[in-house]
Design an enzyme around this catalytic site. Sequence first.
Site, PDB file in Angstrom:
ATOM      1  N   SER A  95       5.082  -5.451   1.687  1.00 26.02           N
ATOM      2  CA  SER A  95       6.664  -5.304   2.631  1.00 26.02           C
ATOM      3  C   SER A  95       5.705  -3.963   2.938  1.00 26.02           C
ATOM      4  O   SER A  95       6.546  -3.885   3.825  1.00 26.02           O
ATOM      5  CB  SER A  95       7.049  -4.734   1.106  1.00 26.02           C
ATOM      6  OG  SER A  95       6.702  -4.283   0.747  1.00 26.02           O
ATOM      7  N   HIS A  96       4.158  -3.689   3.100  1.00 28.22           N
ATOM      8  CA  HIS A  96       4.021  -3.363   3.251  1.00 28.22           C
ATOM      9  C   HIS A  96       3.044  -2.940   4.620  1.00 28.22           C
ATOM     10  O   HIS A  96       2.207  -2.077   4.337  1.00 28.22           O
ATOM     11  CB  HIS A  96       4.236  -1.512   2.807  1.00 28.22           C
ATOM     12  CG  HIS A  96       4.802  -0.933   2.363  1.00 28.22           C
ATOM     13  ND1 HIS A  96       6.376  -1.191   1.085  1.00 28.22           N
ATOM     14  CD2 HIS A  96       5.650   0.519   2.732  1.00 28.22           C
ATOM     15  CE1 HIS A  96       6.457  -0.275   1.296  1.00 28.22           C
ATOM     16  NE2 HIS A  96       6.448   0.470   1.457  1.00 28.22           N
ATOM     17  N   GLU A 137      11.681  -4.870   1.155  1.00 30.05           N
ATOM     18  CA  GLU A 137      11.872  -5.965   0.639  1.00 30.05           C
ATOM     19  C   GLU A 137      13.349  -6.373   1.123  1.00 30.05           C
ATOM     20  O   GLU A 137      12.736  -7.873   1.331  1.00 30.05           O
ATOM     21  CB  GLU A 137      11.357  -5.090  -0.667  1.00 30.05           C
ATOM     22  CG  GLU A 137      11.827  -6.146  -1.947  1.00 30.05           C
ATOM     23  CD  GLU A 137      11.167  -7.553  -1.400  1.00 30.05           C
ATOM     24  OE1 GLU A 137      10.411  -8.701  -1.977  1.00 30.05           O
ATOM     25  OE2 GLU A 137       9.434  -6.879  -1.195  1.00 30.05           O
ATOM     26  N   LYS A 166      20.774  10.143 -10.882  1.00 28.69           N
ATOM     27  CA  LYS A 166      19.715  10.616 -11.357  1.00 28.69           C
ATOM     28  C   LYS A 166      18.740  10.093  -9.607  1.00 28.69           C
ATOM     29  O   LYS A 166      17.904  11.170  -9.365  1.00 28.69           O
ATOM     30  CB  LYS A 166      19.033  10.122 -12.547  1.00 28.69           C
ATOM     31  CG  LYS A 166      19.978  10.715 -12.908  1.00 28.69           C
ATOM     32  CD  LYS A 166      19.426  10.492 -14.961  1.00 28.69           C
ATOM     33  CE  LYS A 166      20.256  10.725 -15.862  1.00 28.69           C
ATOM     34  NZ  LYS A 166      19.738  10.017 -17.431  1.00 28.69           N
ATOM     35  N   ARG A 197      -0.998  -2.904 -12.154  1.00 27.28           N
ATOM     36  CA  ARG A 197      -1.255  -3.922 -11.628  1.00 27.28           C
ATOM     37  C   ARG A 197      -2.296  -4.156 -10.382  1.00 27.28           C
ATOM     38  O   ARG A 197      -2.120  -5.356 -10.211  1.00 27.28           O
ATOM     39  CB  ARG A 197       0.644  -4.165 -11.946  1.00 27.28           C
ATOM     40  CG  ARG A 197       0.718  -5.383 -11.252  1.00 27.28           C
ATOM     41  CD  ARG A 197       2.285  -5.620 -11.218  1.00 27.28           C
ATOM     42  NE  ARG A 197       2.167  -5.761 -12.318  1.00 27.28           N
ATOM     43  CZ  ARG A 197       3.818  -5.218 -12.953  1.00 27.28           C
ATOM     44  NH1 ARG A 197       5.093  -5.579 -11.708  1.00 27.28           N
ATOM     45  NH2 ARG A 197       4.323  -5.827 -13.642  1.00 27.28           N
TER      46      ARG A 197
END
Length: 335
Positions: free
Chosen positions: A46-47, A188, A230, A307
């Site tokens: 996505s980037h 995304e 939050k 990952r």
Amino acid sequence: MSGSILTLKEIEDLATAALVGAGASQGSAAAVARSTVKAERDGIRSHGLMYVPIYAEHVVCGKVNGLAEPVVEHSHPGAVRVDAQSGFAHPAIDAGWSEFTGAARENGVAALTIYNSYNCGVLGHHAERLAEEGLLGLCFTHAPASIAPVGGKKAVVGTNPFAVGVPDGEGGAAILIDQSASVIAKSEIMLRARQNEPIEPHWALDAEGRPTTDAALALKGSMAPSGGYKGFGIGLTVEILAACLAGAVLSKDASPFSGTAGGPPSTGQCFIAFDPAAFSGALFYDRISALTDAISTQENARVPGSRRIQNRIRIENEGVSVDKDLLDRINAFNK
């Protein structure tokens, strides 16, 4: 749709050529292309190349000054600030980097802020860069408003990510945290909208503040904050550092990172670096090692950032599949 398998070097060359063709300087184009390669290499599509036609379009329409020359000011021993001059964030960050990291080593801690800036790509890559230099890095960037306060409908802050890069003492990152104030990155949802695919029901709200699975409606509404109030609080914290402290415009006043309307977004970034040697020294690495062991030794648990390393090994070997439509859109700028 058919496409091609590209090596990372071919992706870098493709992105550089498109940005230069759009009117960016070789230096600016190269800095953005390196960021694009890192995103594709880590599986953060996505980037990656998806953004290159947008970057190029923004150079053409003037949202980004592709020929900008960043201005660096070392205002205090531990403070470096850079005016990106409405250019890409990447060369502006590069321009202030050596003074920033040098100040961190000399003073034990230092900060770098960027203003009159733009999208800086994957924020975690800047945090990882600090970790690779043996510095503990905290990174913040804000974005055009897309998150409304809990109970409200009008967006006030952007997805406003923050990242933390923790050195391992051996030239790498022991921990790499990169997360936004929203449930998911807006890019995304943009990707899902382009592919005409639904989004998850907890990702975003429509213009009336109702949960939606329609990516197009989500882009007209607001992003859902991660963890409710939050997440909005995290977004505000990033806003204070990357917009207010940096002297950039507020997210609510920034033009979109997509489309051609609105002129330069004039957003900002803030980076803070600590030299562990100035604080706990070797004990820092002992503590970090014990901390990562406490996570990695648990079944089905993983240390944040691990990952990406797995993705790198696979993608560097296999290459990147790029569909023909995206290649055509990028090559349209390659004059």
